[in-house]
Design a protein around this motif. Structure first.
Motif, PDB file in Angstrom:
ATOM      1  N   PRO A 185       0.836  -1.204   0.000  1.00 38.91           N
ATOM      2  CA  PRO A 185       0.000   0.000   0.000  1.00 38.91           C
ATOM      3  C   PRO A 185       0.867   1.250   0.000  1.00 38.91           C
ATOM      4  O   PRO A 185       1.949   1.280   0.594  1.00 38.91           O
ATOM      5  CB  PRO A 185      -0.821  -0.133   1.289  1.00 38.91           C
ATOM      6  N   ALA A 186       0.365   2.277  -0.671  1.00 40.63           N
ATOM      7  CA  ALA A 186       1.129   3.518  -0.789  1.00 40.63           C
ATOM      8  C   ALA A 186       0.180   4.709  -0.837  1.00 40.63           C
ATOM      9  O   ALA A 186      -0.978   4.581  -1.247  1.00 40.63           O
ATOM     10  CB  ALA A 186       2.003   3.483  -2.041  1.00 40.63           C
ATOM     11  N   THR A 187       0.693   5.837  -0.426  1.00 41.31           N
ATOM     12  CA  THR A 187       0.009   7.115  -0.615  1.00 41.31           C
ATOM     13  C   THR A 187       0.795   7.912  -1.650  1.00 41.31           C
ATOM     14  O   THR A 187       2.009   8.081  -1.505  1.00 41.31           O
ATOM     15  CB  THR A 187      -0.086   7.906   0.699  1.00 41.31           C
ATOM     16  N   ARG A 188       0.092   8.357  -2.681  1.00 39.48           N
ATOM     17  CA  ARG A 188       0.742   9.164  -3.724  1.00 39.48           C
ATOM     18  C   ARG A 188       0.339  10.622  -3.537  1.00 39.48           C
ATOM     19  O   ARG A 188      -0.845  10.945  -3.466  1.00 39.48           O
ATOM     20  CB  ARG A 188       0.301   8.684  -5.107  1.00 39.48           C
ATOM     21  N   VAL A 189       1.339  11.482  -3.471  1.00 37.27           N
ATOM     22  CA  VAL A 189       1.092  12.919  -3.381  1.00 37.27           C
ATOM     23  C   VAL A 189       1.547  13.540  -4.700  1.00 37.27           C
ATOM     24  O   VAL A 189       2.734  13.502  -5.036  1.00 37.27           O
ATOM     25  CB  VAL A 189       1.842  13.548  -2.187  1.00 37.27           C
ATOM     26  N   ASP A 190       0.590  14.074  -5.458  1.00 35.76           N
ATOM     27  CA  ASP A 190       0.890  14.717  -6.738  1.00 35.76           C
ATOM     28  C   ASP A 190       1.097  16.215  -6.513  1.00 35.76           C
ATOM     29  O   ASP A 190       0.274  16.884  -5.865  1.00 35.76           O
ATOM     30  CB  ASP A 190      -0.253  14.508  -7.737  1.00 35.76           C
ATOM     31  N   LEU A 191       2.177  16.755  -7.078  1.00 38.85           N
ATOM     32  CA  LEU A 191       2.524  18.168  -6.899  1.00 38.85           C
ATOM     33  C   LEU A 191       2.628  18.869  -8.254  1.00 38.85           C
ATOM     34  O   LEU A 191       3.163  18.310  -9.215  1.00 38.85           O
ATOM     35  CB  LEU A 191       3.863  18.307  -6.165  1.00 38.85           C
TER      36      LEU A 191
END
Length: 271
Positions: A185-191
């Motif tokens: 599992p991962a959290t993706r933070v798009d910038l």
């Protein structure tokens, strides 16, 4: 009396002859023939059923045999070349290092390049460049626009520690997405760099993007002014692993975006 016997004997003889006329056996014989034929037909049908069952069993056995998975030995992953340059297509093992907290494998199609044994890119140094990097992160810039001109903020070791710090970092526009990477599992933070920031005098002047972090002499991350930067914060059984990818959406073709996703999906974290 004798004369009477003589008179009656011919009649009696005819009556006896009529009485002992042999019975007609033809109907009985015809019924017997029909029974024998019926028995023959039933026996033949039984033989056909048995033969069909055997043949069907053979076909089912053959079908099961043909549907069995064919195991193909996969070659072991290769080691990354020591020198910078384009790599041959295939799967490579990337060991843990100062840039990665985990061992992982990654598969490249044609045209991908490796730099410093941890930076991977395609369309190198072109406007439509694609890139993937692992990172070990312990701190980020307090303000992404100021970058190295301002202080840094320490980040705790947990997955949420880094995600929360990135979402709170002034400067970029942000989106959070729950996903997976490498089988975890991962959290993706798009910038992205918002329009208000593109004309602001950031770390190297207007239009130069934003600095997200610096964790060692080369372990830095810069958000391109026209870029989409995705930071994957992966929970590897409680251990944090970090990967990033970056494109310039205005210049990246759908085919290149699909290829970048293919390479990201090929990542497998070794445990």
């Amino acid at each position: 009396m004798a004369d009477l016997d003589r008179l009656l004997r011919p009649g009696i003889s005819h009556a006896a002859a009529d009485a002992v006329e042999p019975p007609d056996f033809a109907p009985i014989e015809r019924r017997g023939v029909r029974r024998r034929r019926a028995h023959t037909v039933l026996a033949a049908a039984a033989v056909v059923v048995v033969l069909l069952g055997v043949a069907g069993g053979v076909r089912i056995f053959d079908a099961d045999k043909s549907s069995a998975p064919h195991v193909v030995d996969q070659p072991p992953p290769r080691s990354l070349p020591a020198e910078d340059g384009v790599v041959e297509p295939g799967t490579y093992l990337v060991p843990s290092s100062t840039w990665s907290t985990v061992d992982y494998t990654i598969t490249f199609p044609e045209g991908w390049r490796v730099r410093d044994q941890y930076i991977f890119d395609a369309n190198s140094e072109q406007i439509d460049e694609l890139s993937i990097e692992p990172f070990v992160v312990t701190k980020i810039y307090a303000d992404a626009c100021q970058g190295e001109r301002g202080p840094q903020t320490q980040v705790g070791p947990g997955v949420d520690d880094l995600v929360d710090a990135l979402l709170a970092q002034p400067g970029p526009a942000k989106t959070r997405v729950e996903t997976t990477l490498g089988g975890y599992p991962a959290t993706r933070v798009d910038l992205r760099v918002p329009d208000r920031l593109k004309t602001k005098n950031c770390f190297e002047g207007p239009g130069t993007g934003a600095q997200i972090w610096l964790n060692g002499p080369k372990n830095y991350l810069v958000l391109d002014p026209n870029g989409l930067l995705s930071i994957y914060v992966v929970d590897v059984d409680g251990q944090r692993a970090v990967f990033t990818s970056q494109t310039r959406p205005a210049y990246t073709s759908p085919e290149d975006r699909a290829e970048l996703q293919q390479v990201l999906d090929s990542i497998h974290i070794e445990k």
